[in-house]
Motif scaffolding. Structure first.
Motif, PDB file in Angstrom:
ATOM      1  N   LEU A 118       0.715  -1.046  -0.123  1.00 34.09           N
ATOM      2  CA  LEU A 118      -0.032  -0.009   0.045  1.00 34.09           C
ATOM      3  C   LEU A 118       0.861   1.361   0.037  1.00 34.09           C
ATOM      4  CD1 LEU A 118      -2.663  -0.852   2.518  1.00 34.09           C
ATOM      5  CD2 LEU A 118      -3.237  -0.805   0.191  1.00 34.09           C
ATOM      6  N   ALA A 119       1.827   1.177   0.803  1.00 35.79           N
ATOM      7  CA  ALA A 119       2.937   2.428   1.021  1.00 35.79           C
ATOM      8  C   ALA A 119       3.903   2.553  -0.027  1.00 35.79           C
ATOM      9  CB  ALA A 119       3.573   2.487   2.410  1.00 35.79           C
ATOM     10  N   GLY A 120       3.843   1.350  -0.863  1.00 36.73           N
ATOM     11  CA  GLY A 120       5.097   1.425  -2.023  1.00 36.73           C
ATOM     12  C   GLY A 120       6.539   1.337  -1.505  1.00 36.73           C
ATOM     13  N   VAL A 121       6.598   0.616  -0.379  1.00 33.88           N
ATOM     14  CA  VAL A 121       8.146   0.429  -0.112  1.00 33.88           C
ATOM     15  C   VAL A 121       8.537  -0.937   0.040  1.00 33.88           C
ATOM     16  CG1 VAL A 121       7.796   2.413   1.611  1.00 33.88           C
ATOM     17  CG2 VAL A 121       7.352   0.252   2.578  1.00 33.88           C
ATOM     18  N   PRO A 122       9.749  -1.188  -0.122  1.00 32.37           N
ATOM     19  CA  PRO A 122      10.208  -2.575   0.000  1.00 32.37           C
ATOM     20  C   PRO A 122       9.888  -3.288   1.347  1.00 32.37           C
ATOM     21  CG  PRO A 122      12.187  -1.190  -0.310  1.00 32.37           C
ATOM     22  CD  PRO A 122      11.020  -0.497  -0.343  1.00 32.37           C
ATOM     23  N   VAL A 123       9.943  -4.592   1.431  1.00 34.82           N
ATOM     24  CA  VAL A 123       9.652  -5.149   2.851  1.00 34.82           C
ATOM     25  C   VAL A 123      10.823  -6.105   3.016  1.00 34.82           C
ATOM     26  CG1 VAL A 123       7.986  -6.634   2.147  1.00 34.82           C
ATOM     27  CG2 VAL A 123       8.084  -6.333   4.700  1.00 34.82           C
ATOM     28  N   ILE A 124      11.509  -6.304   4.228  1.00 33.72           N
ATOM     29  CA  ILE A 124      12.814  -7.503   4.282  1.00 33.72           C
ATOM     30  C   ILE A 124      12.548  -8.163   5.545  1.00 33.72           C
ATOM     31  CG2 ILE A 124      15.181  -7.329   4.664  1.00 33.72           C
ATOM     32  CD1 ILE A 124      15.269  -4.827   3.213  1.00 33.72           C
ATOM     33  N   ALA A 125      12.820  -9.431   5.716  1.00 34.04           N
ATOM     34  CA  ALA A 125      12.754 -10.133   6.853  1.00 34.04           C
ATOM     35  C   ALA A 125      14.245  -9.826   7.775  1.00 34.04           C
ATOM     36  CB  ALA A 125      12.711 -11.457   6.633  1.00 34.04           C
ATOM     37  N   PRO A 126      14.107  -9.857   9.209  1.00 37.88           N
ATOM     38  CA  PRO A 126      15.379  -9.596   9.749  1.00 37.88           C
ATOM     39  C   PRO A 126      16.427 -10.660   9.469  1.00 37.88           C
ATOM     40  CG  PRO A 126      13.461  -9.508  11.315  1.00 37.88           C
ATOM     41  CD  PRO A 126      12.995  -9.904  10.096  1.00 37.88           C
ATOM     42  N   ALA A 127      16.246 -11.993   9.050  1.00 38.66           N
ATOM     43  CA  ALA A 127      17.033 -13.010   8.741  1.00 38.66           C
ATOM     44  C   ALA A 127      17.781 -12.560   7.510  1.00 38.66           C
ATOM     45  CB  ALA A 127      16.410 -14.310   8.581  1.00 38.66           C
ATOM     46  N   ASP A 128      17.317 -11.733   6.709  1.00 39.08           N
ATOM     47  CA  ASP A 128      18.037 -11.319   5.390  1.00 39.08           C
ATOM     48  C   ASP A 128      18.887 -10.321   5.633  1.00 39.08           C
ATOM     49  OD1 ASP A 128      16.166 -12.976   4.009  1.00 39.08           O
ATOM     50  OD2 ASP A 128      14.678 -11.451   3.556  1.00 39.08           O
TER      51      ASP A 128
END
Length: 497
Positions: free
Chosen positions: A122-132
């Motif tokens: 919705l916000a148009g931002v990337p999402v990353i998992a902490p493990a990455d």
């Protein structure tokens, strides 16, 4: 050369001083200070590879697990600004936080993946998992920052309109952390602290996590608080320090009944809302310890006052202002300037010092209303006695005006909470055609003790003034709680008005 200061130093220095000491217990995981700091520097390097630069805002949606400090201090080590995200928000609400803060990306724990992914889209931002973030070569050290640079943006609950981002600087948070652990209470590096307050919230983050790391003590994570779960963990891990809000103390008391073994708590801190005297007395008796009650807000980093051993303690008060901070009482009806009132007078609590935030993110008008003549206007009503003890009376917005008389819900709650069948109570004002507002008590009762609405009204009538006692009583199974375990009175007003 200008002075530099970074909140990242809180973890960096303890890693240097106590490298092999356990910093965090998370279930079966035991993470040393040396390891936690190296992992934070690894996260910092990974964020830099993804284009994050000093001053950029990084949103963090992580529960109370070891990933939170890894990522939090990793972002700080890079010189980025951390935007903690409440875990109970909807995807739309999280997206609002991302857009309003102009976050470069969202670091989202797998347990929050459904909401986080939807919000990020919705916000148009990337999402990353902490493990990455754990695959890079760690940075050699943390980035230098100016003391007045932003470190964390904490979003308010938005009870009076859209949530606002309170900008807290490195100076705000370093000073609040240091003063809390070395001046305001008797904390020790040998302590084991229960980390059950949400780390996205200012109390759990600054007083709990950062305070523990500054000492070189051990933080025991508890991702989901219940009274039974907390007691089990505290006994198993030999916890000595507990930080909590009043509803948590109520839950611990209920869970303690019938238990053969209770934790040996050395220090207990209460904040976030007023602690009923009845709860304080019962807890002290059951656990054989004292609760030191304090007061603060997101905008004050958070601690402004607390009961402190070197000033003496006074039950029912939130103690004295912490070192370097002034707390006074001002006329609440005058908004364009701060006019201080003499000792013993009821008014609005105002605060100034190193703990007052830099302002609301991109909201100069809101900031100008909140900080007047250098004082932060808290919106809370209270008194300051001749000995300097501050007493919180109530929130201005929670004041009930019945038939032209001011009634402060906390005073009514204190009285009702002393009934032996009352486990929890919240008092609100509800619309009334005759008196304008009527006093309403919403009560969680002990199922083992019979009690009717009329009986509680009559009992209260004997202990409160005629304009104060509740004319309406509603029994509920539980009170609605927000992400920081505060009672949501706005929900109660919607339900019972």
């Amino acid at each position: 050369m200008s002075a530099t200061l970074s909140l990242a130093a809180v973890l960096a220095e303890s890693a240097r001083k106590y490298p092999r000491k356990i910093a965090v217990v998370d279930g079966e995981q035991r993470v040393t200070y040396e390891t936690l700091w190296r992992e934070a520097l690894t996260c910092a390097a990974s964020l830099r590879e993804r284009g994050v630069r000093p001053g950029d805002r990084v949103a963090v949606q992580i529960p109370n697990v070891v990933d939170f400090p890894r990522v939090y201090f990793g972002a700080l080590a890079l010189g980025a600004v951390v935007v903690p995200v409440h875990l109970l928000l909807t995807a739309d609400e999280v997206a609002y936080t991302l857009r309003d803060s102009d976050a470069r990306l969202l670091i989202c724990h797998p347990s929050q993946a459904v909401t986080g992914q939807a919000a990020a889209e919705l916000a148009g931002v990337p999402v990353i998992a902490p493990a990455d973030l754990l695959g890079a070569e760690p940075l050699p050290t943390y980035a230098s920052r100016a003391p007045e640079d932003a470190a964390v943006v904490l979003y308010t609950s938005g009870t009076t309109g859209e949530p606002k981002g309170a900008v807290l600087t490195h100076l705000n948070l370093v000073m609040n952390t240091v003063v809390n652990v070395f001046d305001a209470n008797d904390a020790r590096s040998s302590d084991v602290v229960l980390g059950c307050l949400p780390l996205f919230h200012t109390f759990g983050q600054t007083v709990g996590m950062n305070g523990t790391f500054r000492l070189g003590a051990t933080l025991v994570m508890l991702a989901r608080f219940t009274g039974d779960a907390a007691l089990d963990v505290m006994v198993r891990e030999n916890v000595t320090v507990f930080h909590g809000v009043p509803t948590m103390y109520v839950a611990l008391l209920a869970a303690a009944e019938g238990r053969a073994q209770l934790p040996q708590l050395r220090l207990c801190i209460s904040g976030g809302a007023a602690l009923p005297l009845a709860v304080l007395e019962k807890f002290n008796a059951a656990f054989g310890t004292n609760i030191f009650e304090g007061y603060g807000l997101s905008e004050t980093s958070p601690t402004a006052t607390t009961n402190q051993p070197h000033f003496g303690t006074r039950a029912g008060t939130v103690g004295h202002a912490i070192w370097g901070v002034e707390v006074e009482i001002a006329r609440p009806e005058i908004e364009e300037r701060v006019e201080l009132l003499p000792a013993g007078t009821l008014g609005e609590i105002v605060i100034r010092g190193h703990n007052v935030f830099a302002g609301y993110l991109n909201r100069p008008d809101d900031t100008a209303q909140a900080v007047v003549d250098g004082w932060f206007r808290s919106g809370d009503l209270g008194t300051k006695d001749a000995d300097g003890f501050i007493t919180i009376v109530d929130r201005k917005k929670d004041l009930v005006i019945r038939g032209g008389f001011n009634v402060y819900p906390r005073e009514v709650e204190e009285a009702v909470a002393r009934h032996p069948a009352v486990m929890q109570v919240a008092v609100i004002g509800v619309p009334d055609s005759v008196h304008g507002e009527e006093i309403c008590a919403v009560v969680v009762r002990d199922p083992a003790v019979p009690l009717s609405e009329d009986e509680l009204i009559e009992w209260s009538k004997e202990r409160l003034g005629r304009h104060k006692y509740p004319r309406r009583v509603h029994f509920v199974e539980e009170l609605p709680l927000g992400p920081s375990h505060k009672v949501l009175k706005r929900e109660l007003r919607r339900s019972f008005s």
